[in-house]
Design a protein around this motif. Structure first.
Motif, PDB file in Angstrom:
ATOM      1  N   ARG A 136      16.684  54.816   0.060  1.00  0.00           N
ATOM      2  CA  ARG A 136      15.929  55.574   1.069  1.00  0.00           C
ATOM      3  C   ARG A 136      15.398  54.648   2.159  1.00  0.00           C
ATOM      4  O   ARG A 136      15.529  54.928   3.362  1.00  0.00           O
ATOM      5  CB  ARG A 136      14.769  56.298   0.396  1.00  0.00           C
ATOM      6  CG  ARG A 136      13.933  57.144   1.369  1.00  0.00           C
ATOM      7  CD  ARG A 136      12.695  57.728   0.727  1.00  0.00           C
ATOM      8  NE  ARG A 136      11.715  56.696   0.357  1.00  0.00           N
ATOM      9  CZ  ARG A 136      11.452  56.336  -0.894  1.00  0.00           C
ATOM     10  NH1 ARG A 136      12.082  56.903  -1.911  1.00  0.00           N
ATOM     11  NH2 ARG A 136      10.561  55.390  -1.141  1.00  0.00           N
ATOM     12  N   ILE A 137      14.825  53.516   1.762  1.00  0.00           N
ATOM     13  CA  ILE A 137      14.263  52.590   2.738  1.00  0.00           C
ATOM     14  C   ILE A 137      15.367  51.944   3.561  1.00  0.00           C
ATOM     15  O   ILE A 137      15.223  51.759   4.783  1.00  0.00           O
ATOM     16  CB  ILE A 137      13.407  51.520   2.036  1.00  0.00           C
ATOM     17  CG1 ILE A 137      12.237  52.181   1.301  1.00  0.00           C
ATOM     18  CG2 ILE A 137      12.861  50.524   3.052  1.00  0.00           C
ATOM     19  CD1 ILE A 137      11.451  51.229   0.406  1.00  0.00           C
ATOM     20  N   CYS A 138      16.478  51.584   2.909  1.00  0.00           N
ATOM     21  CA  CYS A 138      17.609  51.013   3.655  1.00  0.00           C
ATOM     22  C   CYS A 138      18.088  51.967   4.742  1.00  0.00           C
ATOM     23  O   CYS A 138      18.377  51.550   5.876  1.00  0.00           O
ATOM     24  CB  CYS A 138      18.766  50.694   2.696  1.00  0.00           C
ATOM     25  SG  CYS A 138      18.573  49.183   1.734  1.00  0.00           S
ATOM     26  N   GLU A 139      18.171  53.246   4.401  1.00  0.00           N
ATOM     27  CA  GLU A 139      18.630  54.252   5.367  1.00  0.00           C
ATOM     28  C   GLU A 139      17.653  54.370   6.534  1.00  0.00           C
ATOM     29  O   GLU A 139      18.056  54.407   7.710  1.00  0.00           O
ATOM     30  CB  GLU A 139      18.784  55.608   4.679  1.00  0.00           C
ATOM     31  CG  GLU A 139      19.335  56.693   5.588  1.00  0.00           C
ATOM     32  CD  GLU A 139      19.573  58.012   4.869  1.00  0.00           C
ATOM     33  OE1 GLU A 139      20.129  58.931   5.508  1.00  0.00           O
ATOM     34  OE2 GLU A 139      19.208  58.118   3.676  1.00  0.00           O
ATOM     35  N   LYS A 140      16.357  54.402   6.250  1.00  0.00           N
ATOM     36  CA  LYS A 140      15.344  54.537   7.297  1.00  0.00           C
ATOM     37  C   LYS A 140      15.284  53.284   8.184  1.00  0.00           C
ATOM     38  O   LYS A 140      15.017  53.388   9.385  1.00  0.00           O
ATOM     39  CB  LYS A 140      13.966  54.795   6.670  1.00  0.00           C
ATOM     40  CG  LYS A 140      13.830  56.163   6.033  1.00  0.00           C
ATOM     41  CD  LYS A 140      12.525  56.290   5.249  1.00  0.00           C
ATOM     42  CE  LYS A 140      11.312  56.273   6.154  1.00  0.00           C
ATOM     43  NZ  LYS A 140      10.059  56.531   5.381  1.00  0.00           N
ATOM     44  N   ALA A 141      15.547  52.113   7.584  1.00  0.00           N
ATOM     45  CA  ALA A 141      15.427  50.863   8.335  1.00  0.00           C
ATOM     46  C   ALA A 141      16.613  50.610   9.243  1.00  0.00           C
ATOM     47  O   ALA A 141      16.493  49.873  10.234  1.00  0.00           O
ATOM     48  CB  ALA A 141      15.270  49.688   7.363  1.00  0.00           C
ATOM     49  N   THR A 142      17.765  51.200   8.931  1.00  0.00           N
ATOM     50  CA  THR A 142      18.983  50.958   9.704  1.00  0.00           C
ATOM     51  C   THR A 142      18.973  51.816  10.965  1.00  0.00           C
ATOM     52  O   THR A 142      19.186  53.030  10.917  1.00  0.00           O
ATOM     53  CB  THR A 142      20.228  51.270   8.849  1.00  0.00           C
ATOM     54  OG1 THR A 142      20.199  50.475   7.663  1.00  0.00           O
ATOM     55  CG2 THR A 142      21.505  50.972   9.617  1.00  0.00           C
ATOM     56  N   LYS A 143      18.707  51.165  12.103  1.00  0.00           N
ATOM     57  CA  LYS A 143      18.591  51.954  13.332  1.00  0.00           C
ATOM     58  C   LYS A 143      18.685  51.077  14.581  1.00  0.00           C
ATOM     59  O   LYS A 143      18.647  49.847  14.513  1.00  0.00           O
ATOM     60  CB  LYS A 143      17.262  52.720  13.335  1.00  0.00           C
ATOM     61  CG  LYS A 143      16.025  51.866  13.202  1.00  0.00           C
ATOM     62  CD  LYS A 143      14.794  52.765  13.109  1.00  0.00           C
ATOM     63  CE  LYS A 143      13.520  51.963  12.927  1.00  0.00           C
ATOM     64  NZ  LYS A 143      12.329  52.851  12.840  1.00  0.00           N
ATOM     65  N   ASP A 144      18.812  51.753  15.702  1.00  0.00           N
ATOM     66  CA  ASP A 144      18.818  51.121  17.017  1.00  0.00           C
ATOM     67  C   ASP A 144      17.373  51.074  17.503  1.00  0.00           C
ATOM     68  O   ASP A 144      16.784  52.104  17.823  1.00  0.00           O
ATOM     69  CB  ASP A 144      19.690  51.950  17.963  1.00  0.00           C
ATOM     70  CG  ASP A 144      19.582  51.519  19.417  1.00  0.00           C
ATOM     71  OD1 ASP A 144      19.090  50.407  19.663  1.00  0.00           O
ATOM     72  OD2 ASP A 144      19.987  52.299  20.290  1.00  0.00           O
ATOM     73  N   ILE A 151      23.205  49.614  16.578  1.00  0.00           N
ATOM     74  CA  ILE A 151      22.268  49.296  15.508  1.00  0.00           C
ATOM     75  C   ILE A 151      21.896  47.818  15.598  1.00  0.00           C
ATOM     76  O   ILE A 151      22.760  46.944  15.685  1.00  0.00           O
ATOM     77  CB  ILE A 151      22.891  49.595  14.125  1.00  0.00           C
ATOM     78  CG1 ILE A 151      23.121  51.098  13.964  1.00  0.00           C
ATOM     79  CG2 ILE A 151      21.991  49.074  13.003  1.00  0.00           C
ATOM     80  CD1 ILE A 151      23.835  51.471  12.681  1.00  0.00           C
ATOM     81  N   ASP A 152      20.611  47.526  15.615  1.00  0.00           N
ATOM     82  CA  ASP A 152      20.161  46.138  15.670  1.00  0.00           C
ATOM     83  C   ASP A 152      19.151  45.807  14.571  1.00  0.00           C
ATOM     84  O   ASP A 152      18.619  44.694  14.511  1.00  0.00           O
ATOM     85  CB  ASP A 152      19.560  45.810  17.044  1.00  0.00           C
ATOM     86  CG  ASP A 152      18.494  46.804  17.464  1.00  0.00           C
ATOM     87  OD1 ASP A 152      17.790  47.332  16.582  1.00  0.00           O
ATOM     88  OD2 ASP A 152      18.363  47.046  18.672  1.00  0.00           O
ATOM     89  N   GLN A 153      18.871  46.786  13.717  1.00  0.00           N
ATOM     90  CA  GLN A 153      18.036  46.536  12.536  1.00  0.00           C
ATOM     91  C   GLN A 153      18.712  47.182  11.339  1.00  0.00           C
ATOM     92  O   GLN A 153      19.128  48.337  11.409  1.00  0.00           O
ATOM     93  CB  GLN A 153      16.632  47.109  12.722  1.00  0.00           C
ATOM     94  CG  GLN A 153      15.737  46.935  11.504  1.00  0.00           C
ATOM     95  CD  GLN A 153      14.348  47.470  11.731  1.00  0.00           C
ATOM     96  OE1 GLN A 153      13.525  46.846  12.396  1.00  0.00           O
ATOM     97  NE2 GLN A 153      14.086  48.652  11.193  1.00  0.00           N
ATOM     98  N   TRP A 154      18.834  46.422  10.265  1.00  0.00           N
ATOM     99  CA  TRP A 154      19.602  46.877   9.112  1.00  0.00           C
ATOM    100  C   TRP A 154      18.738  47.034   7.872  1.00  0.00           C
ATOM    101  O   TRP A 154      17.654  46.463   7.777  1.00  0.00           O
ATOM    102  CB  TRP A 154      20.736  45.885   8.828  1.00  0.00           C
ATOM    103  CG  TRP A 154      21.678  45.729   9.978  1.00  0.00           C
ATOM    104  CD1 TRP A 154      21.592  44.838  11.010  1.00  0.00           C
ATOM    105  CD2 TRP A 154      22.819  46.543  10.248  1.00  0.00           C
ATOM    106  NE1 TRP A 154      22.624  45.021  11.893  1.00  0.00           N
ATOM    107  CE2 TRP A 154      23.399  46.068  11.456  1.00  0.00           C
ATOM    108  CE3 TRP A 154      23.423  47.617   9.595  1.00  0.00           C
ATOM    109  CZ2 TRP A 154      24.532  46.621  12.011  1.00  0.00           C
ATOM    110  CZ3 TRP A 154      24.574  48.173  10.147  1.00  0.00           C
ATOM    111  CH2 TRP A 154      25.111  47.683  11.337  1.00  0.00           C
ATOM    112  N   GLY A 155      19.264  47.791   6.938  1.00  0.00           N
ATOM    113  CA  GLY A 155      18.562  47.947   5.671  1.00  0.00           C
ATOM    114  C   GLY A 155      18.670  46.699   4.823  1.00  0.00           C
ATOM    115  O   GLY A 155      17.672  46.185   4.310  1.00  0.00           O
ATOM    116  N   LEU A 156      19.908  46.196   4.692  1.00  0.00           N
ATOM    117  CA  LEU A 156      20.150  45.101   3.756  1.00  0.00           C
ATOM    118  C   LEU A 156      21.019  44.015   4.388  1.00  0.00           C
ATOM    119  O   LEU A 156      22.101  44.313   4.899  1.00  0.00           O
ATOM    120  CB  LEU A 156      20.854  45.652   2.504  1.00  0.00           C
ATOM    121  CG  LEU A 156      21.307  44.657   1.441  1.00  0.00           C
ATOM    122  CD1 LEU A 156      20.126  43.893   0.857  1.00  0.00           C
ATOM    123  CD2 LEU A 156      22.083  45.385   0.344  1.00  0.00           C
TER     124      LEU A 156
END
Length: 348
Positions: A136-144, A151-156
């Protein structure tokens, strides 16, 4: 004595410990540091030529070959005779292929899940405990984050580009163990990682692919830390606890990080190597060589050695002199991290 290079000042740390033994036992100790490159191969070549050490520092993947060659001594009778089995905190991890072929000297440096505290705080999330939390956190963290459509921020930040099988120690085995699986069946005659638990771990990793940088297959874990997690572009990475000192403190002092020892699906688990001092079968004076192993691993010796080279205790009665940030983990999470099972053809 042959040892791997733990730091750049190992010889200095061992010198007073060896000198005391030499004086008390009227002998001379020749200490050789063997580079990690082709470490096991150098042992094999030297042993075949009758030029190996009396005492060798060995890691789990090395043992099957040398046990089958008869090159390392089963220490069970030595321990029974000396009555010192209770002295060693990680002795259970030395039980392999029907014997005890080494005494633990290096332990409690597991591959932990590091997280970026600032990213989790912005997401309104706490450190994950389970696979569901983590995904869940990986999905929320992966974004532009800058609005440029990329995308410039990743989950893992997890790198799969290493050509060394040892990277599986934190990239694959923790997920396998968390799913309730293992590498070998109990009889050590067949593999177990292709069962239902292994499939669940593989599926979970496949799902995580959406939250990992596209170049994760061309970079190893260290490169992913240097280029992604360290600069604050990922919520998580997986690396040895020693990376806190050797990488984060040195290269990314402003990184606001925390860690989870091991995620949980069926159970909490992660990889933690346990390396050993082994008595080689070619030693001419086995009693003296074993006495030196005991001396090296004594509370007095390890306390002095770990003053110079901070590590977690491996002997009962030794004070904690490792990284204070991981003291609670070493004291409370010992049942979470574990080494590889030593079995026939383990490397293959």
């Amino acid at each position: 004595v042959w040892s791997a290079p733990l730091t750049d000042h190992d010889a200095d740390a061992w010198k007073p410990i060896f000198e005391k033994f030499e004086k008390e036992n009227n002998c001379e100790i020749e200490f050789q540091i063997v580079p990690w490159d082709n470490y096991a191969e150098k042992y094999a070549t030297a042993i075949s030529a009758g030029e190996g050490p009396d005492i060798g520092y060995m890691y789990a993947e090395m043992f099957p070959q040398f046990i089958e060659m008869g090159a390392v001594e089963d220490l069970t009778p030595y321990l029974e005779k000396s009555g010192t089995s209770d002295n060693y905190l990680y002795l259970d991890d030395a039980k392999m292929m029907g014997g005890i072929y080494g005494l633990p000297i290096e332990a409690a440096n597991p591959g932990v899940l590091y997280y970026n505290k600032d990213i989790l705080e912005k997401l309104g999330e706490k450190p994950p405990k389970t696979w569901d939390d983590f995904k869940r956190i990986c999905e929320k963290a992966t974004k532009d984050t800058d609005g440029d459509g990329k995308i410039d921020q990743w989950g893992l930040a997890q790198g799969w580009g290493s050509k060394v099988f040892g990277s599986l120690n934190w990239n694959w085995y923790p997920y396998l163990w968390q799913a309730g699986g293992d590498i070998f069946n109990d009889d050590l005659k067949s593999v177990k990682f292709n069962d239902k638990s292994g499939l669940e771990a593989a599926k979970f990793l496949k799902e995580l692919q959406a939250y990992v940088p596209e170049d994760s297959l061309s970079k190893d874990s260290n490169e992913m830390i240097e280029s992604v997690f360290g600069p604050g572009k990922a919520a998580f990475t997986i690396m040895l606890s020693s990376a806190a000192t050797s990488v984060f403190d040195e290269s990314f002092p402003d990184l606001n990080w925390g860690f989870v020892t091991g995620l949980e699906d069926k159970k909490a688990a992660t990889f933690g190597a346990v390396d050993h001092l082994s008595l080689m079968s070619s030693a001419k004076n086995k009693e003296l060589a074993y006495k030196l192993i005991q001396h090296m691993l004594s509370v007095e010796s390890m306390t002095e050695f770990h003053k110079a080279i901070p590590r977690a205790p491996i002997t009962k009665g030794e004070p904690y002199q490792g990284d204070e940030r991981f003291k609670e983990m070493v004291e409370n999470d010992k049942n979470v991290y574990r080494p590889l099972v030593v079995g026939p053809h383990g490397v293959e």
